[in-house]
Design an enzyme around this catalytic site. Sequence first.
Site, PDB file in Angstrom:
ATOM      1  N   TYR A  43      -8.902   2.971  16.729  1.00 20.70           N
ATOM      2  CA  TYR A  43      -8.912   3.103  15.274  1.00 20.70           C
ATOM      3  C   TYR A  43      -9.805   4.301  14.983  1.00 20.70           C
ATOM      4  CZ  TYR A  43      -9.806   1.893  10.348  1.00 20.70           C
ATOM      5  OH  TYR A  43      -9.923   1.927   8.975  1.00 20.70           O
ATOM      6  N   ASP A  78      -4.255   3.692  15.002  1.00 19.05           N
ATOM      7  CA  ASP A  78      -4.401   4.487  13.787  1.00 19.05           C
ATOM      8  C   ASP A  78      -5.219   5.728  14.132  1.00 19.05           C
ATOM      9  OD1 ASP A  78      -4.940   5.595  11.350  1.00 19.05           O
ATOM     10  OD2 ASP A  78      -5.756   3.779  10.437  1.00 19.05           O
ATOM     11  N   HIS A 112      -0.608  -0.339   6.115  1.00 19.38           N
ATOM     12  CA  HIS A 112       0.052   0.243   7.275  1.00 19.38           C
ATOM     13  C   HIS A 112       1.242  -0.636   7.662  1.00 19.38           C
ATOM     14  CE1 HIS A 112      -3.195   3.145   8.582  1.00 19.38           C
ATOM     15  NE2 HIS A 112      -3.852   2.379   7.728  1.00 19.38           N
TER      16      HIS A 112
END
Length: 540
Positions: free
Chosen positions: A108, A149, A271
């Site tokens: 992330y 991500d 998302h």
Amino acid sequence: MCLPTGDLLDERTAIVEGYNSYFSYSRGRSGYSGVATYCKDSATPFAAEEGLTGLLTNHEGAVGCYGDHTEFSSEELQLLDNEGRAIITKHSIMCQEKVVTVTVINVYCPRADPEKPERKLFKLQFYKLLQFRAEALLNNGSHVIVLGDVNTSHRPIDHCDPSDIDDFDENPGRKWLNGFLYSGRPDKDRKEEEPNEECEITDSTHGGKFVDTFRYFHPTRTNAFTCWSTLTGARQTNYGTRIDYIFADCQLTREQFVAADIMPEVEGSDHCPVWGQLSCSALPSVKPPPLCTRYLPEFTGKQQKLSRFLVKVDQKSVHAEQRDTLPGSQEEGELRENLHPIRGGNISGKKRVLTSDPVVPKGKKTKTVKTTSKPQGSLLSFFKPKVTNVVPPAEEPVSQCEKMPSLDEITSAKLSATRGNVSSVTDGDRVLEQAEPFCDRPAQTDKCDKQVKTKHPTPLPTVGNSNTNPGASLGFWKSLLHGPPQPPSCKVHGEACVLRTVKKEGPNMGKQFFVCARPQGHASNPDARCNFFAWVDKGK
């Protein structure tokens, strides 16, 4: 999307039947960042660790291969791993009748806050550390997959409105992606679903050693986004960006990947999921590595019971219990006393180099027949007295000024005393000022009157009195409370606007304004928000 931190992780989330899971949390801010990897039991890794630097790993079953850290200070390395932004698992797979390894790095990546220049540098440092680790694993002979991500859209095709961004290609994050990823361009005549066969791991002319698997299979697909702003309703108009990826080394992509795609139809977050499919088969490890959440003390029954801290325990019974049962043993169907246990440290029992704040251990609950999925409240609920419907005996007198009416009773009916009446009011603060305990005995009326009677600076309207003028009461409250201003209509759609408040620090912070109520979208989309804007006039 942020994960529940260690103090909020419950057993139902941590231990899922058929899977083994691995979590990492921020060590500085609760509820901030964090990643998790769930592996099917048929793909159980033989090694796993938290972070990219190796500083959080002090147990057997580590992945290793950390790369060159000479460009980082020890303080930088510690800060880069303190936010819980990476989980690494290493698996055995069978590829073309040969056993090889694949290392999955779940990340992330940080967001570059434009208001905080230091976060931009932090993001680039994280990218650099990620690349060093991934390439070190690749050079050591393991296939590597980096997913998660990444917080940067790579090319203009991955952004809803790249022309709206100055120097799109000059963004430092995009420049890093250009160096990290294989940059070979697909042939213009190649069809959309035809994969990019150019990718060669030995081809040094195109830079990076990794491939964006989505673009490998869908090199020209447009409007393929994975993230949308929830504040502006941008998902309704597909006004988003593609910042969630599955990167794989060139050889693995070419030889084993058979498909990769996004799932924008799956809602529930800002998302959407992304997925990839490989043709090779996984070879599960006999048991999960020590980082697996099932080994945490709060999920193995090895923590002490909370009741031991609240009640006096008979030491004889404690010794007898220790002889009768094995430490940490669990019975089938047992429920936890607290559904949000706190992660107390490394599963191996050794101290981590970086540890979270000390916490109170939570124990398990005794067996009960009734089960519930509703999470319980905070730890303070265990210290609140239980309310029971106990009626005192008739012969026992009620003590003086003992019974106190509730706030609801006070505001819904007139207050009454032994002498005269006191008008009730709906002003909660004044009710609390006036509402003193009542006395039941005639001999104490003088004392009670003194408690009840108060001075009012200004007369207040009464509630529930049929003789009261409704217009006067309504006018009083309108003069006291100002409702929201009436919204104007936007010029393009002729629809009522929505009220917004500036939350960004600066001279306009706290000011209100009206904008078109439609979701954000491209300027060419007639169904998207128009450019209407108007400040709220405080004078009206």
